[in-house]
Design a protein around this motif. Structure first.
Motif, PDB file in Angstrom:
ATOM      1  N   THR A 171       0.847  -1.199   0.000  1.00  0.00           N
ATOM      2  CA  THR A 171       0.000   0.000   0.000  1.00  0.00           C
ATOM      3  C   THR A 171       0.881   1.247   0.000  1.00  0.00           C
ATOM      4  OG1 THR A 171      -1.728  -1.178   1.205  1.00  0.00           O
ATOM      5  CG2 THR A 171      -1.820   1.227   1.262  1.00  0.00           C
ATOM      6  N   TRP A 205       2.059   1.885  -3.512  1.00  0.00           N
ATOM      7  CA  TRP A 205       1.074   2.595  -4.332  1.00  0.00           C
ATOM      8  C   TRP A 205       1.315   4.100  -4.226  1.00  0.00           C
ATOM      9  CZ3 TRP A 205      -3.935  -0.272  -2.310  1.00  0.00           C
ATOM     10  CH2 TRP A 205      -4.148  -1.436  -3.065  1.00  0.00           C
ATOM     11  N   GLU A 206       1.400   4.572  -2.978  1.00  0.00           N
ATOM     12  CA  GLU A 206       1.567   6.006  -2.757  1.00  0.00           C
ATOM     13  C   GLU A 206       2.929   6.505  -3.244  1.00  0.00           C
ATOM     14  OE1 GLU A 206       0.306   8.324   1.039  1.00  0.00           O
ATOM     15  OE2 GLU A 206       2.461   8.170   1.185  1.00  0.00           O
ATOM     16  N   SER A 216       5.063   5.270  -5.366  1.00  0.00           N
ATOM     17  CA  SER A 216       5.342   5.172  -6.797  1.00  0.00           C
ATOM     18  C   SER A 216       4.704   6.345  -7.543  1.00  0.00           C
ATOM     19  CB  SER A 216       4.864   3.831  -7.357  1.00  0.00           C
ATOM     20  OG  SER A 216       3.466   3.676  -7.183  1.00  0.00           O
ATOM     21  N   HIS A 251      -4.421   3.998 -15.393  1.00  0.00           N
ATOM     22  CA  HIS A 251      -4.657   2.790 -14.600  1.00  0.00           C
ATOM     23  C   HIS A 251      -5.641   1.876 -15.312  1.00  0.00           C
ATOM     24  CE1 HIS A 251      -2.737   4.547 -10.933  1.00  0.00           C
ATOM     25  NE2 HIS A 251      -2.996   5.650 -11.621  1.00  0.00           N
ATOM     26  N   SER A 261      -6.908  -2.629  -8.162  1.00  0.00           N
ATOM     27  CA  SER A 261      -6.455  -1.750  -9.249  1.00  0.00           C
ATOM     28  C   SER A 261      -7.148  -0.389  -9.134  1.00  0.00           C
ATOM     29  CB  SER A 261      -6.728  -2.391 -10.617  1.00  0.00           C
ATOM     30  OG  SER A 261      -8.017  -2.988 -10.661  1.00  0.00           O
ATOM     31  N   TYR A 278      -5.422   1.807  -6.440  1.00  0.00           N
ATOM     32  CA  TYR A 278      -4.183   2.407  -6.942  1.00  0.00           C
ATOM     33  C   TYR A 278      -4.534   3.701  -7.701  1.00  0.00           C
ATOM     34  CZ  TYR A 278       0.711   1.994  -8.755  1.00  0.00           C
ATOM     35  OH  TYR A 278       2.038   2.179  -9.061  1.00  0.00           O
ATOM     36  N   ALA A 288      -0.047   1.984 -15.047  1.00  0.00           N
ATOM     37  CA  ALA A 288      -0.152   1.110 -13.878  1.00  0.00           C
ATOM     38  C   ALA A 288      -0.933  -0.142 -14.237  1.00  0.00           C
ATOM     39  CB  ALA A 288      -0.844   1.847 -12.734  1.00  0.00           C
ATOM     40  N   THR A 342      -2.114  -3.856 -12.829  1.00  0.00           N
ATOM     41  CA  THR A 342      -2.245  -4.782 -11.706  1.00  0.00           C
ATOM     42  C   THR A 342      -2.220  -6.187 -12.280  1.00  0.00           C
ATOM     43  OG1 THR A 342      -3.490  -3.134 -10.471  1.00  0.00           O
ATOM     44  CG2 THR A 342      -3.697  -5.433  -9.742  1.00  0.00           C
ATOM     45  N   ASP A 388       1.957  -3.917 -10.456  1.00  0.00           N
ATOM     46  CA  ASP A 388       1.583  -4.376  -9.120  1.00  0.00           C
ATOM     47  C   ASP A 388       1.467  -5.901  -9.199  1.00  0.00           C
ATOM     48  OD1 ASP A 388       0.076  -5.332  -6.976  1.00  0.00           O
ATOM     49  OD2 ASP A 388      -1.226  -3.578  -6.885  1.00  0.00           O
TER      50      ASP A 388
END
Lengths: 357, 357
Positions: B68, B71-72, B74, B85, B92, B95, B131, B133, B163
């Motif tokens: 988690t 996520w922030e 990156s 995304h 997903s 994110y 991004a 997932t 991810d």
């Protein structure tokens, strides 16, 4: 057996290994953080901490990855523009620098390492946050509680935030005089590193919500409103270090059984005999000159050109001191005085100093 | 003995408890993170991961508190304005939402839960970060590697970030086609939660430095330049969860001894027999219809009004499935298929499904 006096990560509290075994027997390492069992652990740890440290019920307790993270999160959530930092060593300075890195406009009142601040220091009245490092781990200077407690009435609009990383569980803070305190578990609590503990009151929550409403970034999963929304359910926003939260709760129960008043008195006794031994020693002395500023939990010895010899002398008896911090590595030593260090251990340490000539 | 199929925190890898005991014997929980011993642990864990996952030497591996957090971090470090995304489930989507919370302007391509994306999807060419997932833990949809690998040549200026929280160590990514991948240790690696692992190449470092030079906030102690400055010394900016880094290194060695190709083949075998059992079953079916999109590591069963009965049937044999995610809690079950789950366990699980009528 080797005894570790480094001020963090410290010697483990002596019950940690058996709690770890129990945790594995009970399946704690693979518990879902959305399960009732986890909620019970969260609740037991936070209520235990409130009982041990005398934290009023209306405060909230949240968990992060480290106290370093709380330096960042506290400034991000509690300051739009200006924080004030009392700087007297590497760690209080780092807290100040993090404010700069976040694009805030912090200001600082700085004194030399080993020194404290005038009780009647003049500060600007409009700072949003006053950052006080209760125990400067790098130098062994501790702020007197009277110094910390003066700001609340003088600056009622500021949030008073105390970094107590290397002093808790020793100090009994007056929680009517502060808005937030934080620490990490690998120091006074004698646990493996990997968990920061952040205590805040509702004024902190309100401030974070205010910043958010003004469009100021307060971070994401670890901002205060999100921590609160999960915390009231005894949960965390992310999959947390549940094992560390469990172990902290167990050690807190152990400390409660010993009694916090006894732990405090023992801490003061151990600090007193070590400071006395250093003061009386012909070859070394306490680094902090002013007795009222001397930390009870991190005792720094000015060992000068004897440093290497005294390290060898102590290590021969399996006593491992902490190095001096940064540029003081070669001429100071630091001794953690945490609940895991027994009176007998400190008496033996003092004997070893007295034997040393 | 209870076997846990929740997709995280998962059943522990079966060697973890003995590694934990060894860690205590070796003093790992109270190691200084500035010691040579810690640097050796950091180095062994990162080089072991590179060997196991086939990560080229020039990538860097950093540690955070959770995935988690990555996520922030990156989005904070790699995006000034716009990320893209691919959203097909709760994780997903989260994110994507974190980008919004950070004040970025993300955009998303969204499909229904249980679905994948057109191989020839059209996207804007000027996004800074794409991004992906790899494995949507909430629904059991996995992106085909060919889908992931197409973006690098089409969008050479974008950073491709994957991810892989609930899929590694299973997938062999083509690291020439991606710039960053991340995961957490409490899923495929079967470790206690409390550690995120972030793999980045130099393009990511350069991008973070570029944002910093433009005055964009990239965070403080866990920004990429700071992680790198410490990482090249095999250190971390803050006092880390050293025990978790140690345990990860030990489990990586165990997996290397078993052989990653064998682990992959076993994973595919276990997934195949479970999907087949679900497909053949009169009362349930795989939630993901398209075989090419079915995750090998998180298998989701559409169990409908049989959900409660099948849970009881499995639990009677000490098999604990994971609940369906969110609104699917009452009519789906999730089965982690990680290296800790043996072939025999999955064969028994399949038998239990076949017995169920």
């Amino acid at each position: 057996m080797k005894i570790n006096f480094t001020p963090g990560p410290s010697q483990l509290y002596f019950t940690v290994e058996s709690h770890m075994r129990q945790a594995f027997r009970d399946g704690v390492p693979s518990l879902s953080h959305r399960s009732k069992e986890f909620e019970t652990i969260f609740q037991e740890t936070t209520s235990g901490l409130k009982a041990l440290l005398g934290i009023p019920d209306e405060f909230h307790i949240f968990f992060t990855g480290s106290a370093t993270e709380i330096w960042e999160r506290s400034l991000q959530n509690l300051v739009a523009d200006q924080s004030l930092h009392f700087v007297n060593g590497a760690f209080s300075k780092r807290y100040y620098e993090i404010a700069t890195q976040l694009g805030k406009s912090p200001y600082k009142i700085e004194v030399a390492e080993g020194k404290g601040f005038d009780q009647n220091v003049e500060i600007k009245s409009d700072v949003e946050l006053i950052a006080l490092t209760h125990n400067e781990t790098s130098t062994g200077v501790s702020l007197p509680l009277a110094f910390i407690n003066q700001f609340k009435s003088k600056f009622p609009d500021s949030l008073i935030v105390v970094d107590a990383v290397s002093s808790l569980p020793y100090p009994q803070f007056d929680y009517t005089k502060i808005d937030s305190v934080f620490f990490s578990v690998q120091k006074g609590f004698g646990l493996p590193a990997g968990l920061g503990v952040w205590v805040v009151n509702d004024r902190c929550i309100t401030k974070a919500e205010h910043l958010l409403s003004k469009g100021i970034s307060i971070g994401t999963y670890h901002n205060l409103p999100t921590l609160l929304a999960n915390g009231i359910k005894n949960q965390t926003p992310e999959t947390p270090n549940a094992l560390a939260i469990y172990l902290l709760g167990k050690v807190v129960q152990d400390l409660l059984r010993r009694g916090i008043q006894i732990i405090r008195k023992e801490t003061e006794y151990k600090a007193a005999i070590l400071y006395q031994a250093l003061s009386n020693h012909p070859l070394m002395k306490p680094f902090v000159e002013e007795p009222a500023l001397r930390s009870q939990t991190v005792i720094v010895a000015e060992t000068g050109d004897q440093t290497e010899r005294i390290i060898k002398h102590l290590q021969k008896q399996q006593f491992y001191p902490g190095d001096g911090y940064g540029s003081k590595k070669k001429n100071q030593l630091r001794f953690a005085n945490f609940p895991t260090h027994s009176k007998e251990t400190f008496e033996r340490l003092v004997d070893l100093f007295e034997e040393f000539a």
